[in-house]
Design an enzyme around this catalytic site. Sequence first.
Site: not given
Length: 673
Positions: A57-60, A195-196
């Site tokens: 899996w990958k996301n951001d 976050r982020d």
Amino acid sequence: MKSVFKGRSVRLTAGVLAVIAVGAGSAMAGGIGDDAAAADSADDYRAQYHFTVPDHWKNDPQRPVFVDGKFHYYYLYNRDYDADPAANFGTEWRLATSYDGVVFADQGVAAPKKTNANYDLWSGSTVVDEANTAGFGAGAVVMLVTQMDHPTPAQQANASGPQAQFLWYSTDGGRNFRPHGDEPVIANGGRADFRDPKVVWDAERSRWVALIAERDRVSFYTSPDLKTWARTWEYVNPGIGTIECPDLFRIRADDGTVKWVFGVSANGYATAEPATFAYWTGSFDGTSFTFDQSAPQWLDHGFDWYGAVTWEDPAAPLDRRYAVGWMNNWDYAHSTPTWTAGGFNGTDSITRQIRLKRYGSAFSLVSQPVAALADIATARTELGDVTVDRFLPLAFEGDAYQVEADVTWEIATNLGLQLRRSADGTRHADVGVTGTYAYLNRGQTGYPAGTWKTESRTPFDGGAGRVHLRILVDRTTIEVFVDEGRYVQSSQVFAPSGDEGIALYSSGGPAVFHDLTITEFGSVVQRPARAIGDFEGDTWGQAWTATGSFIGAGPSAADLRGRVGARVADTFVGGGDPATGTITSPEFTIDRNFLHFLIGGGDHPLGVEPATSVQLLVDGRPVRTATGADSADLRHVQWDLRDLAGRTAQFQILDDATGQWGHLMVDQVVLSD
């Protein structure tokens, strides 16, 4: 005739007017199409020229940094992914490097989860601390990242722990990070969403600025040293859904005007806007942002361009930036067919070059695919000027290409292209324009199931009777760049294997597709990095052998500068400096371009006995060697192994020295491209 690239042949049949071979030269990664993991089967959904996660899996995406002449691109990776949305918590940062934003080389996990008391790592940003403001050394790569602040086991299981911002740092050029303790540098303060963090350097005031997303707002902080932060301002907007992944940068427009751009990933569906990257132009005084206008613009209008990041072009940092987005959507993130077909779930958009352009009294970002995309072209089909009146299939089949044309018309009301068209014409994705909008419609093909998100639109004035279309098609994606790229639409399209046709269409009158060109691209699928030794267990490693003082010993927990994980191979454990012997890996095949490792300890090179050295053994003889620098700090060493491709080798740690600095420390031995 056939144009062949790794595992797939794209058939160019009788209607093709001209085929021009294009050089596929690239020294990056393993070259084009020479990856054993590249898609070979007809039912594989792995994109061929877009970035995909090697497995799971990958996301951001995380904003790349430019170090040692190449981009270091980090992204959220979950090695434990199993397609169960209720059990997929636990991301870490994986690294890929690239010289051009098109061909990437996997380097493995750079910041592993469960390293400190704060469990996994979420989004954040890295900076190169050239001035050593944080005290980790000049040029250290420093990460400000969201983690949960000392979560309980129950909070780890459902990702509900208090979100806070933590520092991690790398002293080996961004390859490996370790946490700066377990305590946050920006505490939660009672916020549910926090976050982020995006960190930028404010050169005018010689300090750092961080933007942090807080659901309906973005808070601004400043710091002199990346460790102590003061909250200065906040932007509040409850009308664009949950705000995530903020951005802030300075850029010069085509007319010479310098603007600041503030951006966020957001959800504009409540106001009939996209759920991609919203941005505003304006000014920044070091504390707060002043908007040119209150309404956002959007860098993409498709359904699958989220968590996007931008970064400067080192060749023209004020004039050009790059951008990339995660091509997925939380509405159907876990139902993509790539998991069942290929054991992975995670594809990025093509890397774009973005510029700022003036339109009347306002400014907008414009996007085009990065120029290096042309370097992986394998063939170009030039069809010249093609007139269509109602419907015209093209004698072309493919699933990894770009189609480009200038289209003109006089009375037509709807015109465009059917892409990924089935042989019987019942399935296809449509890209086109009408008198008032441009569109990408995936509703008649294998679009993500169970969603209303089938047709995206952007404003378009059909009165001029002209449009330039540049369309990127890959095995699971379509990206549409209209005219200068002020409006772009990016979406996943899961067309069945074999749906590879193209057709032109027009309604209400004829249209001419001028200079219609189809460019095919080769595979840039990464070869995953491979660990030879990480020294994290109680023994040297499976099938590793030891002689002399190191028989029965194992890795040390010595807290060395640059250490990765909890342990390191340290020959001091065999009895201090007097200890001697070898620690040798099992045999392995040299199937990657480079070998990386970290080394510290005594400066006693092989050949000047007694030695403390590491060596690569081929046929039992050393072909590469390195030694320490009479320092406990671990430094990064890279060996180029391209001349040894296919050979069988071993990695050996040798300690014959018994005097001062008569020991060696080694960590994180990895093969990669």
